[in-house]
Design a protein around this motif. Structure first.
Motif, PDB file in Angstrom:
ATOM      1  N   UNK A   1      50.218  55.275  42.694  1.00  0.00           N
ATOM      2  CA  UNK A   1      50.037  53.844  42.913  1.00  0.00           C
ATOM      3  C   UNK A   1      50.602  53.027  41.745  1.00  0.00           C
ATOM      4  N   UNK A   2      50.503  53.571  40.531  1.00  0.00           N
ATOM      5  CA  UNK A   2      51.090  52.889  39.366  1.00  0.00           C
ATOM      6  C   UNK A   2      52.593  52.739  39.548  1.00  0.00           C
ATOM      7  N   UNK A   3      53.230  53.807  40.001  1.00  0.00           N
ATOM      8  CA  UNK A   3      54.670  53.767  40.260  1.00  0.00           C
ATOM      9  C   UNK A   3      55.006  52.737  41.337  1.00  0.00           C
ATOM     10  N   UNK A   4      54.179  52.680  42.378  1.00  0.00           N
ATOM     11  CA  UNK A   4      54.378  51.723  43.455  1.00  0.00           C
ATOM     12  C   UNK A   4      54.255  50.294  42.940  1.00  0.00           C
ATOM     13  N   UNK A   5      53.255  50.054  42.106  1.00  0.00           N
ATOM     14  CA  UNK A   5      53.041  48.718  41.554  1.00  0.00           C
ATOM     15  C   UNK A   5      54.148  48.334  40.578  1.00  0.00           C
ATOM     16  N   UNK A   6      54.587  49.311  39.778  1.00  0.00           N
ATOM     17  CA  UNK A   6      55.648  49.042  38.806  1.00  0.00           C
ATOM     18  C   UNK A   6      56.949  48.647  39.469  1.00  0.00           C
ATOM     19  N   UNK A   7      57.304  49.342  40.534  1.00  0.00           N
ATOM     20  CA  UNK A   7      58.531  49.010  41.260  1.00  0.00           C
ATOM     21  C   UNK A   7      58.344  47.793  42.156  1.00  0.00           C
ATOM     22  N   UNK A   8      57.067  47.420  42.386  1.00  0.00           N
ATOM     23  CA  UNK A   8      56.785  46.265  43.238  1.00  0.00           C
ATOM     24  C   UNK A   8      56.684  44.959  42.485  1.00  0.00           C
ATOM     25  N   UNK A   9      56.888  45.002  41.154  1.00  0.00           N
ATOM     26  CA  UNK A   9      56.935  43.772  40.386  1.00  0.00           C
ATOM     27  C   UNK A   9      55.626  43.348  39.749  1.00  0.00           C
ATOM     28  N   UNK A  10      54.622  44.244  39.703  1.00  0.00           N
ATOM     29  CA  UNK A  10      53.347  43.909  39.059  1.00  0.00           C
ATOM     30  C   UNK A  10      53.415  44.313  37.585  1.00  0.00           C
TER      31      UNK A  10
ATOM     32  N   UNK B   1      52.605  45.643  33.961  1.00  0.00           N
ATOM     33  CA  UNK B   1      51.752  46.783  33.592  1.00  0.00           C
ATOM     34  C   UNK B   1      50.473  46.355  32.891  1.00  0.00           C
ATOM     35  N   UNK B   2      50.491  45.228  32.168  1.00  0.00           N
ATOM     36  CA  UNK B   2      49.275  44.759  31.512  1.00  0.00           C
ATOM     37  C   UNK B   2      48.228  44.315  32.529  1.00  0.00           C
ATOM     38  N   UNK B   3      48.680  43.714  33.619  1.00  0.00           N
ATOM     39  CA  UNK B   3      47.754  43.321  34.674  1.00  0.00           C
ATOM     40  C   UNK B   3      47.236  44.549  35.425  1.00  0.00           C
ATOM     41  N   UNK B   4      48.064  45.570  35.551  1.00  0.00           N
ATOM     42  CA  UNK B   4      47.611  46.815  36.197  1.00  0.00           C
ATOM     43  C   UNK B   4      46.461  47.426  35.404  1.00  0.00           C
ATOM     44  N   UNK B   5      46.631  47.480  34.084  1.00  0.00           N
ATOM     45  CA  UNK B   5      45.601  48.060  33.212  1.00  0.00           C
ATOM     46  C   UNK B   5      44.358  47.175  33.190  1.00  0.00           C
ATOM     47  N   UNK B   6      44.548  45.859  33.138  1.00  0.00           N
ATOM     48  CA  UNK B   6      43.416  44.939  33.119  1.00  0.00           C
ATOM     49  C   UNK B   6      42.570  45.079  34.382  1.00  0.00           C
ATOM     50  N   UNK B   7      43.219  45.112  35.529  1.00  0.00           N
ATOM     51  CA  UNK B   7      42.493  45.216  36.799  1.00  0.00           C
ATOM     52  C   UNK B   7      41.747  46.541  36.883  1.00  0.00           C
TER      53      UNK B   7
END
Length: 296
Positions: free
Chosen positions: A165-174, A176-182
């Motif tokens: 899912x991290x890979x999906x979010x990274x390629x989807x324009x999210x 990484x700091x917001x990924x970790x925060x969430x």
């Protein structure tokens, strides 16, 4: 090439950080896994929020990405709790090795989440890795699989989903700091009820080790998130297995833990399968890119 190099550096940094995190978690003593998880993610939450405010990173979640953000946080939280439980009840290197089944599970779930294709070769390497796990689990020696071993393997499964899912979010324009925060906020919220109703008093040294666990976990989390955003999972995941070396070294230095022969054989088999799958995936991707250029 620059992206690939950055990905490798981030993954090696992440492996060392997560190994130190496991050492600190173990040295924190007999505390509930959810309590350890809360302090670990509370620090990650503070660091990621500080970076977002410092960089003034806007919250941008493209359409369709929120469910992947939730899935990454949900399975990531389960994976962390499973890992903490297994670290407290197994050899550090054994628990780490079972958790490192995550790249194989990641390859499987990438078919569904990332729409990547999987071949019989990938499935064969997964079978070899599972055979290596059998040596670590030693079901014939103990009669039945230990609960800690099952939890550790479940943690690897959940981590595999989360990293995909991290890979999906990274390629989807999210970002990484917001990924970790969430993820950190989600984990803290999930752990809060357990902290309220099952809080275990801590000594100053236990609190210190939990703070150190949170700091090292934050470094590891930023490292692995950046690595999977830079490079595809199949190409970068092999470098995450350097954590086994760190875990075995730290387990011996801090806890005088020495893996038995069955575990060592299992480590070798799983690592060999991981190397084989990484080499195969890289060669396959190069061939696909070359064929694509020839068609154009």
């Amino acid at each position: 090439m620059r992206q690939h190099t950055r990905g490798i550096a981030c993954m090696l940094f992440s492996a060392a950080s997560f190994s130190l995190m496991n050492v600190c978690v173990h040295m924190a003593g007999d505390l509930p896994a959810m309590q350890k998880s809360f302090f670990r993610n509370l620090i990650a939450l503070g660091v990621s929020l500080s970076l977002i405010l410092w960089k003034r990173t806007p919250l941008r979640i493209p359409k369709g990405q929120f469910r992947h953000l939730f899935s990454r946080s949900f399975f990531g939280t389960i994976g962390v709790v499973c890992n903490y439980y297994s670290v407290d009840h197994m050899l550090l290197s054994d628990a780490t090795m079972l958790n490192k089944m995550s790249p194989f599970f990641s390859a499987l779930f990438a078919v569904w989440i990332l729409k990547e294709k999987i071949t019989w070769v990938h499935v064969s390497f997964l079978g070899v890795a599972l055979a290596g796990c059998a040596f670590i689990l030693k079901p014939g020696v103990e009669g039945l699989l230990s609960s800690a071993a099952i939890v550790a393997l479940m943690g690897g499964l959940c981590a595999g989903i989360a990293y995909t899912e991290v890979r999906k979010l990274g390629t989807g324009g999210v970002d990484k700091n917001w990924i970790i925060l969430f993820f950190s906020a989600f984990s803290c919220i999930c752990a809060l009820p357990f902290l309220v109703f099952d809080y275990a008093p801590m000594t100053a040294s236990q609190l210190l080790f939990l703070i150190l666990a949170g700091l090292t976990a934050t470094g590891g989390q930023f490292g692995v998130t950046a690595a999977y955003c830079y490079v595809a999972a199949a190409e970068i995941s092999i470098y995450d297995y350097s954590q086994i070396i760190f875990a075995a070294l730290f387990g011996y230095l801090f806890f005088a833990q020495i893996p038995d022969l069955y575990s060592v054989v299992g480590y070798i088999i799983v690592c060999a399968a991981a190397i084989g799958m990484a080499m195969y995936s890289e060669k396959r991707n190069q061939k696909i890119e070359q064929d694509g250029r020839e068609i154009r």
